[in-house]
Scaffold this motif. Sequence first.
Motif, PDB file in Angstrom:
ATOM      1  N   PRO A 226       0.819  -1.217   0.000  1.00 22.26           N
ATOM      2  CA  PRO A 226       0.000   0.000   0.000  1.00 22.26           C
ATOM      3  C   PRO A 226       0.852   1.267   0.000  1.00 22.26           C
ATOM      4  O   PRO A 226       1.774   1.407   0.797  1.00 22.26           O
ATOM      5  CB  PRO A 226      -0.805  -0.123   1.298  1.00 22.26           C
ATOM      6  N   GLY A 227       0.536   2.163  -0.939  1.00 21.56           N
ATOM      7  CA  GLY A 227       1.330   3.381  -1.067  1.00 21.56           C
ATOM      8  C   GLY A 227       2.709   3.119  -1.629  1.00 21.56           C
ATOM      9  O   GLY A 227       3.589   3.976  -1.560  1.00 21.56           O
ATOM     10  N   MET A 228       2.916   1.933  -2.229  1.00 20.86           N
ATOM     11  CA  MET A 228       4.209   1.507  -2.789  1.00 20.86           C
ATOM     12  C   MET A 228       5.295   1.412  -1.722  1.00 20.86           C
ATOM     13  O   MET A 228       6.487   1.568  -2.002  1.00 20.86           O
ATOM     14  CB  MET A 228       4.657   2.446  -3.917  1.00 20.86           C
ATOM     15  N   VAL A 229       4.892   1.153  -0.476  1.00 22.19           N
ATOM     16  CA  VAL A 229       5.841   0.989   0.629  1.00 22.19           C
ATOM     17  C   VAL A 229       5.748  -0.442   1.142  1.00 22.19           C
ATOM     18  O   VAL A 229       4.647  -0.933   1.438  1.00 22.19           O
ATOM     19  CB  VAL A 229       5.536   1.975   1.774  1.00 22.19           C
ATOM     20  N   GLN A 230       6.881  -1.107   1.264  1.00 20.46           N
ATOM     21  CA  GLN A 230       6.872  -2.490   1.721  1.00 20.46           C
ATOM     22  C   GLN A 230       6.320  -2.589   3.141  1.00 20.46           C
ATOM     23  O   GLN A 230       6.795  -1.911   4.048  1.00 20.46           O
ATOM     24  CB  GLN A 230       8.276  -3.095   1.681  1.00 20.46           C
ATOM     25  N   PRO A 231       5.314  -3.427   3.356  1.00 19.19           N
ATOM     26  CA  PRO A 231       4.804  -3.601   4.721  1.00 19.19           C
ATOM     27  C   PRO A 231       5.840  -4.316   5.585  1.00 19.19           C
ATOM     28  O   PRO A 231       6.711  -5.025   5.078  1.00 19.19           O
ATOM     29  CB  PRO A 231       3.555  -4.467   4.521  1.00 19.19           C
ATOM     30  N   ALA A 232       5.750  -4.112   6.870  1.00 17.75           N
ATOM     31  CA  ALA A 232       6.715  -4.695   7.805  1.00 17.75           C
ATOM     32  C   ALA A 232       6.028  -5.691   8.723  1.00 17.75           C
ATOM     33  O   ALA A 232       4.877  -5.500   9.134  1.00 17.75           O
ATOM     34  CB  ALA A 232       7.385  -3.600   8.634  1.00 17.75           C
ATOM     35  N   THR A 233       6.749  -6.734   9.067  1.00 19.19           N
ATOM     36  CA  THR A 233       6.250  -7.739   9.998  1.00 19.19           C
ATOM     37  C   THR A 233       6.400  -7.233  11.430  1.00 19.19           C
ATOM     38  O   THR A 233       7.440  -6.650  11.778  1.00 19.19           O
ATOM     39  CB  THR A 233       7.033  -9.054   9.842  1.00 19.19           C
ATOM     40  N   GLU A 234       5.387  -7.443  12.242  1.00 22.13           N
ATOM     41  CA  GLU A 234       5.453  -7.037  13.642  1.00 22.13           C
ATOM     42  C   GLU A 234       6.468  -7.902  14.399  1.00 22.13           C
ATOM     43  O   GLU A 234       6.769  -9.028  14.012  1.00 22.13           O
ATOM     44  CB  GLU A 234       4.076  -7.169  14.296  1.00 22.13           C
ATOM     45  N   GLN A 235       6.984  -7.356  15.498  1.00 25.50           N
ATOM     46  CA  GLN A 235       7.964  -8.085  16.293  1.00 25.50           C
ATOM     47  C   GLN A 235       7.342  -9.273  17.024  1.00 25.50           C
ATOM     48  O   GLN A 235       6.135  -9.310  17.270  1.00 25.50           O
ATOM     49  CB  GLN A 235       8.612  -7.147  17.317  1.00 25.50           C
ATOM     50  N   VAL A 236       8.189 -10.210  17.368  1.00 29.63           N
ATOM     51  CA  VAL A 236       7.773 -11.396  18.102  1.00 29.63           C
ATOM     52  C   VAL A 236       7.517 -11.022  19.565  1.00 29.63           C
ATOM     53  O   VAL A 236       8.257 -10.229  20.164  1.00 29.63           O
ATOM     54  CB  VAL A 236       8.853 -12.489  18.021  1.00 29.63           C
ATOM     55  N   THR A 237       6.479 -11.594  20.117  1.00 27.85           N
ATOM     56  CA  THR A 237       6.212 -11.431  21.556  1.00 27.85           C
ATOM     57  C   THR A 237       6.353 -12.786  22.244  1.00 27.85           C
ATOM     58  O   THR A 237       6.159 -13.844  21.629  1.00 27.85           O
ATOM     59  CB  THR A 237       4.808 -10.861  21.800  1.00 27.85           C
TER      60      THR A 237
ATOM     61  N   CYS B 109       3.336 -13.722  16.791  1.00 27.27           N
ATOM     62  CA  CYS B 109       3.458 -12.483  16.017  1.00 27.27           C
ATOM     63  C   CYS B 109       2.066 -12.101  15.551  1.00 27.27           C
ATOM     64  O   CYS B 109       1.290 -12.960  15.094  1.00 27.27           O
ATOM     65  CB  CYS B 109       4.390 -12.686  14.819  1.00 27.27           C
ATOM     66  N   SER B 110       1.729 -10.837  15.659  1.00 24.56           N
ATOM     67  CA  SER B 110       0.377 -10.391  15.319  1.00 24.56           C
ATOM     68  C   SER B 110       0.164 -10.217  13.823  1.00 24.56           C
ATOM     69  O   SER B 110      -0.974 -10.032  13.382  1.00 24.56           O
ATOM     70  CB  SER B 110       0.076  -9.066  16.036  1.00 24.56           C
ATOM     71  N   THR B 111       1.224 -10.297  13.024  1.00 23.77           N
ATOM     72  CA  THR B 111       1.078 -10.172  11.578  1.00 23.77           C
ATOM     73  C   THR B 111       0.527 -11.475  11.000  1.00 23.77           C
ATOM     74  O   THR B 111       1.125 -12.537  11.180  1.00 23.77           O
ATOM     75  CB  THR B 111       2.420  -9.853  10.904  1.00 23.77           C
ATOM     76  N   ALA B 112      -0.595 -11.393  10.329  1.00 22.41           N
ATOM     77  CA  ALA B 112      -1.204 -12.589   9.740  1.00 22.41           C
ATOM     78  C   ALA B 112      -0.243 -13.245   8.760  1.00 22.41           C
ATOM     79  O   ALA B 112       0.352 -12.577   7.913  1.00 22.41           O
ATOM     80  CB  ALA B 112      -2.494 -12.218   9.022  1.00 22.41           C
ATOM     81  N   GLY B 113      -0.087 -14.547   8.886  1.00 23.53           N
ATOM     82  CA  GLY B 113       0.759 -15.291   7.961  1.00 23.53           C
ATOM     83  C   GLY B 113       2.232 -15.275   8.271  1.00 23.53           C
ATOM     84  O   GLY B 113       3.035 -15.833   7.513  1.00 23.53           O
ATOM     85  N   ALA B 114       2.628 -14.645   9.377  1.00 24.18           N
ATOM     86  CA  ALA B 114       4.053 -14.561   9.703  1.00 24.18           C
ATOM     87  C   ALA B 114       4.574 -15.885  10.239  1.00 24.18           C
ATOM     88  O   ALA B 114       3.871 -16.619  10.926  1.00 24.18           O
ATOM     89  CB  ALA B 114       4.293 -13.464  10.731  1.00 24.18           C
ATOM     90  N   SER B 115       5.826 -16.179   9.905  1.00 27.23           N
ATOM     91  CA  SER B 115       6.544 -17.317  10.480  1.00 27.23           C
ATOM     92  C   SER B 115       7.618 -16.774  11.400  1.00 27.23           C
ATOM     93  O   SER B 115       8.067 -15.628  11.251  1.00 27.23           O
ATOM     94  CB  SER B 115       7.175 -18.163   9.373  1.00 27.23           C
ATOM     95  N   ILE B 116       8.042 -17.594  12.360  1.00 26.64           N
ATOM     96  CA  ILE B 116       8.960 -17.120  13.398  1.00 26.64           C
ATOM     97  C   ILE B 116      10.245 -17.941  13.395  1.00 26.64           C
ATOM     98  O   ILE B 116      10.215 -19.173  13.287  1.00 26.64           O
ATOM     99  CB  ILE B 116       8.289 -17.198  14.780  1.00 26.64           C
ATOM    100  N   ALA B 117      11.358 -17.240  13.507  1.00 25.84           N
ATOM    101  CA  ALA B 117      12.668 -17.873  13.634  1.00 25.84           C
ATOM    102  C   ALA B 117      13.277 -17.438  14.960  1.00 25.84           C
ATOM    103  O   ALA B 117      12.980 -16.350  15.468  1.00 25.84           O
ATOM    104  CB  ALA B 117      13.570 -17.457  12.480  1.00 25.84           C
ATOM    105  N   TYR B 118      14.150 -18.282  15.511  1.00 22.60           N
ATOM    106  CA  TYR B 118      14.747 -17.915  16.793  1.00 22.60           C
ATOM    107  C   TYR B 118      16.165 -18.475  16.921  1.00 22.60           C
ATOM    108  O   TYR B 118      16.563 -19.408  16.210  1.00 22.60           O
ATOM    109  CB  TYR B 118      13.876 -18.399  17.952  1.00 22.60           C
ATOM    110  N   GLN B 119      16.918 -17.872  17.837  1.00 23.47           N
ATOM    111  CA  GLN B 119      18.268 -18.311  18.190  1.00 23.47           C
ATOM    112  C   GLN B 119      18.363 -18.418  19.701  1.00 23.47           C
ATOM    113  O   GLN B 119      17.683 -17.676  20.427  1.00 23.47           O
ATOM    114  CB  GLN B 119      19.312 -17.310  17.673  1.00 23.47           C
TER     115      GLN B 119
END
Length: 556
Positions: A477-488, A500-510
């Motif tokens: 939207p607006g030609m700006v890449q959307p960002a994924t919300e941070q992990v909680t 993560c509150s972003t629909a469809g997000a996958s999570i990686a961790y270390q």
Amino acid sequence: MKIKNATLFLLLLLSCKNFLFAQAFAERPNILWISVEDISPLLGAYGDKSIQTPNIDRLAREGITYTNAFATAGVCAPSRSSIITGMYPVSIGTQNMRTGPHYAYREPEAETYKTYISLKDIRGRNVPEYAAVPPPFVKVFTEYLRAAGYFTSNAAKTDYQFNSPITAWDEIGKDAHYKNRSAGQPFFAVFNHEITHESRVFMKKADPMLVDVNKVRIPAYFPDLPVVRQDLGRVYSNIVELDQQIGKLLDELSAAGLLEKTIIFFWSDHGGPLLRQKRAVGNSGLRVPLIVRLPNGAMAGTKVENIVSLMDLGPSVLSLAGIEPPAHMHGKAFLGTFKTKTPHTFAFGAADRFDEAADMSRSVIDGRFVYIRNFRPELPLIYRNAYREQIDMTRTLIEMDQQGKLSGNAAYIFMKTKPEEELYDLASDPDEVHNIAHLPEQQAKLKEMRAALGAWQLEIGDLGFIPESDLVNMMWPGMVQPATEQVTFKKEANQLRLSCSTAGASIAYQLDDEIGGSKWRYYHKPLALGEFKKIAARAVRIGYKTSAVSYLLAMK
């Protein structure tokens, strides 16, 4: 009674066969992909005797040869987007070649996009670099493998029309290798071979020829000229070199004691590298070699004529690993526990923007007939494309066409406008140079294929009708890449849940000492507290910016 007893015996026999097959893979199999570029079935296993390819012949002799395998697009990036997601490119917005510099993985902080690259959509509006954003339920299929305990490695091409998510691979890059897995861990490994890519036709033209150019078959749409034989000879010579590379890979598997513990897939991302092959939407652009070798001689020498699509590769890998493919995938498993009972009736293909040239065509192939619908018939079949014009024969043929020196079948592909509909009978016209769409005796077949195409476009929601500038604005939207919300983080009893509150997000961790490194684990279930002191996590949805890193001191 005899018929009933015979039927019962047959059912018991099939049950035993399925049981033995399941027992053979009671331990999860290793799976290896030999991914190659830009070759049609120009191989002995498919009847072409122009060259000797002993290692590919071995795979066919010891494996299953699929005689009707097709890409969903005649060019790499849209095709590879369908392979990694199991979805048609035109259904997830990945159909335009190419959307950004996605041919190799970029670390999240290096994922940037240019707002102007001189590309125009079908209405002449600016198309920036971008990452396609599929619907939120679409995942890269390797995440399902990682969740099941597989080690996944990719050496090293991605080219998915979006940056490869950090959740996709345990290792990615030129040094990624199955040997780096944990002891006893099953692997899914990809080795991509670029030797047969279109670029190698002009980059390697001074190399020694490994084939007799006087013996190569010239398709009917090319004139028999020295420059044509020279470039066709280079295509075949590159396949000879590819075969040698495959031999080394097989030797490496044998030396490691893994050959009979590994399922091997050999496939090309689309058809050949020359005019009317690469980027074409018919049989010449979409039909590919596909061979699968199972361990210990299972189904050795089998030929399968069912329609198979490259987007079936992911579901088939999952099925072989004992994982049921997600219901949303358009691809169907053609092997394994979850092998489909309803193979494809048709192969569907699409052609949209290719670099600086915007067009739109769709195709249906049933194994014998090819139907093509051209949605921009006012445009020529062979459009100008700077990249492919680095090949000598391409420039020569364009010049000859401009000078009126081509005739007959050789002039066919240089039609200045296209018919709205094309229909070819591969049984009598394997090179697709005689359009029979107008013949009265072919009207029933024409209507059948036309109806199949229309039904498919409605079913999958063909996004090709949306001008690309608008499509980008829908995804960004607006030609700006959307960002994924941070992990909680959330502690529950002795477990730590990541979300993560972003629909469809996958999570990686270390964890602990891993933090700050380039490798990320894939989160798919709660973590046991007390087994680590510190955790770092980040989330990503396909096409979105990867989130910032979240940290937690994980005390019980």
